[in-house]
Write an enzyme that holds these catalytic residues in place. Structure first.
Site, PDB file in Angstrom:
ATOM      1  N   ASN A   1     -10.198  -0.201  -0.040  1.00  0.00           N
ATOM      2  CA  ASN A   1      -8.731  -0.135  -0.030  1.00  0.00           C
ATOM      3  C   ASN A   1      -8.208  -0.779  -1.315  1.00  0.00           C
ATOM      4  O   ASN A   1      -8.288  -1.997  -1.483  1.00  0.00           O
ATOM      5  CB  ASN A   1      -8.213  -0.876   1.213  1.00  0.00           C
TER       6      ASN A   1
ATOM      7  N   HIS B   1      -3.177   7.118   1.859  1.00  0.00           N
ATOM      8  CA  HIS B   1      -3.612   5.815   1.378  1.00  0.00           C
ATOM      9  C   HIS B   1      -5.004   5.559   1.943  1.00  0.00           C
ATOM     10  O   HIS B   1      -5.242   5.715   3.138  1.00  0.00           O
ATOM     11  CB  HIS B   1      -2.618   4.743   1.836  1.00  0.00           C
TER      12      HIS B   1
ATOM     13  N   CYS C   1       0.810  -1.227   0.000  1.00  0.00           N
ATOM     14  CA  CYS C   1       0.000   0.000   0.000  1.00  0.00           C
ATOM     15  C   CYS C   1       0.844   1.277   0.000  1.00  0.00           C
ATOM     16  O   CYS C   1       0.323   2.364  -0.216  1.00  0.00           O
ATOM     17  CB  CYS C   1      -0.968  -0.002   1.175  1.00  0.00           C
TER      18      CYS C   1
END
Length: 330
Positions: free
Chosen positions: A285, A255, A114
């Protein structure tokens, strides 16, 4: 005179057309729309169809970024693909290079989960700052639906698929104002997509392992604690390097992991809610895709304007985390 600064001159994004709502998830696992929304802020996520791949989504996002930057694919010197879920374990960047017709570009994958987009941004900048390359396409793309256990309600509610891209170009003034990157392998166990070996005897006394990758496992509490502590610190470090204060930030793009993390980080940094860009309600996500996806959406909505100062931070498996402060446009 040689241009040794960088400018981020174009963005693009692509998501699958397939949507899975929180209500849909209640048919798969014991959960509820209210439970997911209050704990994560996610309302739906996009899932790649069997006909879609990391390469197709990435090429779509990349071609939009190239067009927005006002250049051609043949102008690219380098394509960097930040991904943890390539279509091919040997890498997918070369497939994207071929799909775009970027005949001059060298292409390779970069894996930092990520944090991949922020790590990729800093990596791309070094090639330009050293005068090696002029035009770089950076893509963050992941199809995490391939690697989610759809019976694990702790993880299956979180992840979605997508791609986002930016073009970085050599520029007289440097628009990457500051950055800081970190890794801590001692905390690796908290977030994994691990290979599980199975012993196999080829010949007497000749043993190997052959196996497969297992679905994502995550210790949500530890990852939350890590993000809320480390992300404000690293943004502070990047701001210090950029000789800027928090008040000078126009936008915060983190993020897109969990709305509670976004809120907690903004609160710790004293950044008002109206400066925080969040789109995870619609996408979940998307790992390395999440920052460029949010960036591109905000640019196309006219929120982010040329010379706006953006603080961004990625954090995730490794564990890895990083922050970059940049100005949008030339």
């Amino acid at each position: 005179m040689e241009k040794l600064g960088i400018a981020i001159t174009g963005s693009g994004s692509a998501v699958p057309k397939n949507h899975l709502s929180n209500q849909d998830l209640t048919e798969l696992v014991e959960t509820s729309d209210d439970w997911i929304t209050t704990r994560t802020g996610i309302r739906q996520r996009c899932l790649a169809l069997p006909s879609e791949s990391v390469s197709t989504l990435a090429a779509d996002a990349g071609s939009q970024a190239i067009a927005a930057a006002g250049i051609k694919a043949t102008d690219l010197d380098l394509i960097l693909l930040a991904t943890s879920t390539p279509d091919d374990l040997f890498g997918s960047a070369c497939q994207i290079q071929a799909a775009l017709g970027a005949t001059k570009a060298v292409a390779f994958d970069l894996t930092a989960a990520c944090s991949g987009f922020v790590f990729g941004l800093v990596t791309a900048a070094q090639y330009i700052r050293t005068g090696v390359y002029q035009n770089v396409l950076l893509i963050g793309a992941d199809i995490l639906s391939r690697w989610v256990d759809w019976q694990d309600r702790r993880t299956c509610v979180l992840f979605g698929d997508g791609a986002g891209a930016v073009v970085l170009q050599a520029n007289n003034s440097d628009r990457l104002l500051g950055f800081s990157l970190k890794s801590d392998g001692t905390q690796n166990r908290y977030l994994n997509l691990a290979y599980t070996p199975s012993a196999q005897e080829l010949l007497p006394n000749v043993n190997i392992t052959q196996g497969t990758y297992q679905p994502i496992t995550m210790n949500g509490k530890e990852v939350y604690r890590f993000a809320v502590q480390k992300v404000p610190e690293i943004i502070d470090k990047a701001l210090f390097q950029a000789h800027l204060t928090v008040e000078q930030i126009d936008w915060l793009i983190l993020h897109q992991a969990n709305q509670r993390i976004l809120n907690a980080v903004a609160q710790r940094l004293n950044i008002p809610e109206n400066k925080v860009i969040s789109n995870l309600a619609n996408y979940g996500n998307t790992s390395a895709a999440s920052i460029p996806l949010a960036l591109d959406e905000a640019v196309r909505q006219g929120k982010i304007k040329p010379h706006d100062i953006i603080a961004t931070s990625g954090f995730g498996a490794g564990l890895t985390w990083g922050a970059a402060i940049f100005q949008w446009g030339r």
